[in-house]
Design an enzyme around this catalytic site. Structure first.
Site: not given
Ligand code: DX5
Ligand code: ZN
Length: 218
Positions: A172, A37, A35, A33, A138, A67, A8, A69
Site C-alpha cells: 500500500d 486517519m 483509509d 480500500h 506499507m 485500514h 483506495s 491508521m
Molecule cells: C497512505 C494510505 C494509502 C494511500 C495510497 O497513508 O494508507 O492507502 O491511500 O495512495 P497512493 O496509491 O496514492 O499512494
Molecule cells: Zn491504506
C-alpha cells in the site's frame, strides 16, 4: 495466491463519493480500500465509519477493506464492523495489545490484518503470524496519498512470503503499473492503488493492466 487489486478511496473525488465507489466496483477490482486517519497516529484526518457505511449502501457486493491508521484502533473496532468493514487492518505500532485486538476482529466475524510502517522491522510480526489473515507492508509513510513508492520495504514482503507461503501479503502506497511489478516479484499478491487508479479515465482498463502485469511479473 489469488491476486487482488484494491482501489483506495482516499484518492477519489469526495464531491461525488457515491459515483466514485461505483466506478471502483465496476473496474473489476476485488475490494475497496478505506483509509481511516486519526490525526494522531498519522498527521492527517480522512473519514470515519459513515463513509464505510456509504460504501456498503452504495455497493453492497463490493468488499470493504478498512485500514485503521489510528493510535487506538481498539476503541473503534465495533463501529467499523457495524458500518460494514469486512477486513480490519491495524498497525503493529498502535497503542494496544495486538493479540487481543486481532482476536476481537475475528470474533466480530471479520478478517484481520497487521500493518507495518516503513521503518518497522518485519520481525515485529513474528509473534502474530499464526493469528492473522493478511499482512500489509506499507510502501510509503502513511498519512497521504500520492507519495512515491519505497522499494526498500520490499524485502519485508519476501520475508513474509517465505515465512508463511499461504499468507495474503498486501502492499500500500505509491503503487502503479511499474511499482506493482516490483512488489509482485517480491511476493505480494494484494495491491492497493489510490492516485494511480482514480486518476484514470478508464479505471477498468487500468485494473486489468495491473492484474496482468502482476500475474506474470518475471
Ligand atoms: C497512505 C494510505 C494509502 C494511500 C495510497 O497513508 O494508507 O492507502 O491511500 O495512495 P497512493 O496509491 O496514492 O499512494
Ligand atoms: Zn491504506
Amino acid at each position: 495466491m489469488k491476486i487482488e487489486i484494491l482501489p483506495s478511496l482516499l484518492a477519489a473525488d469526495f464531491g461525488r463519493l457515491g459515483d466514485e465507489i461505483l466506478r471502483a466496483e465496476a473496474s473489476g477490482a476485488e475490494a475497496l480500500h478505506l483509509d481511516i486517519m486519526d490525526a494522531h497516529f498519522v498527521p492527517n484526518l480522512s473519514f470515519g465509519p459513515d463513509v464505510v457505511a456509504l460504501a456498503k449502501r452504495t455497493a453492497p457486493g463490493f468488499s470493504r477493506n478498512v485500514h485503521l491508521m489510528m493510535s487506538r484502533p481498539d476503541l473503534y473496532l465495533e463501529k467499523f464492523a457495524v458500518a460494514g468493514a469486512q477486513t480490519i487492518q491495524i498497525h503493529v505500532e498502535a497503542d494496544c495489545d495486538l493479540h487481543t485486538e486481532l482476536k476481537r476482529i475475528r470474533a466480530l466475524g471479520l478478517k484481520n490484518a497487521i500493518v507495518l510502517n516503513p521503518e518497522t522491522p518485519v520481525e515485529r510480526l513474528e509473534p502474530y503470524l499464526g493469528e492473522i489473515d493478511e499482512a500489509l507492508v506499507m510502501t510509503v509513510h502513511p498519512g497521504y496519498g500520492g507519495q512515491s513508492f519505497l522499494a526498500d520495504c520490499l524485502p519485508k514482503v519476501t520475508w513474509l512470503r517465505e515465512r508463511k507461503p499461504q499468507l495474503d501479503v498486501m502492499v500500500d502506497g505509491g503503487v502503479n503499473a511499474e511499482t506493482a511489478v516490483l512488489a509482485a516479484k517480491a511476493g505480494a499478491n494484494q495491491f492497493v492503488a489510490g492516485s494511480y487508479l482514480f486518476k484514470q479515465s478508464d479505471m477498468k482498463a487500468a485494473v486489468s493492466g495491473l492484474r496482468s502485469s502482476v500475474s506474470s511479473p518475471l
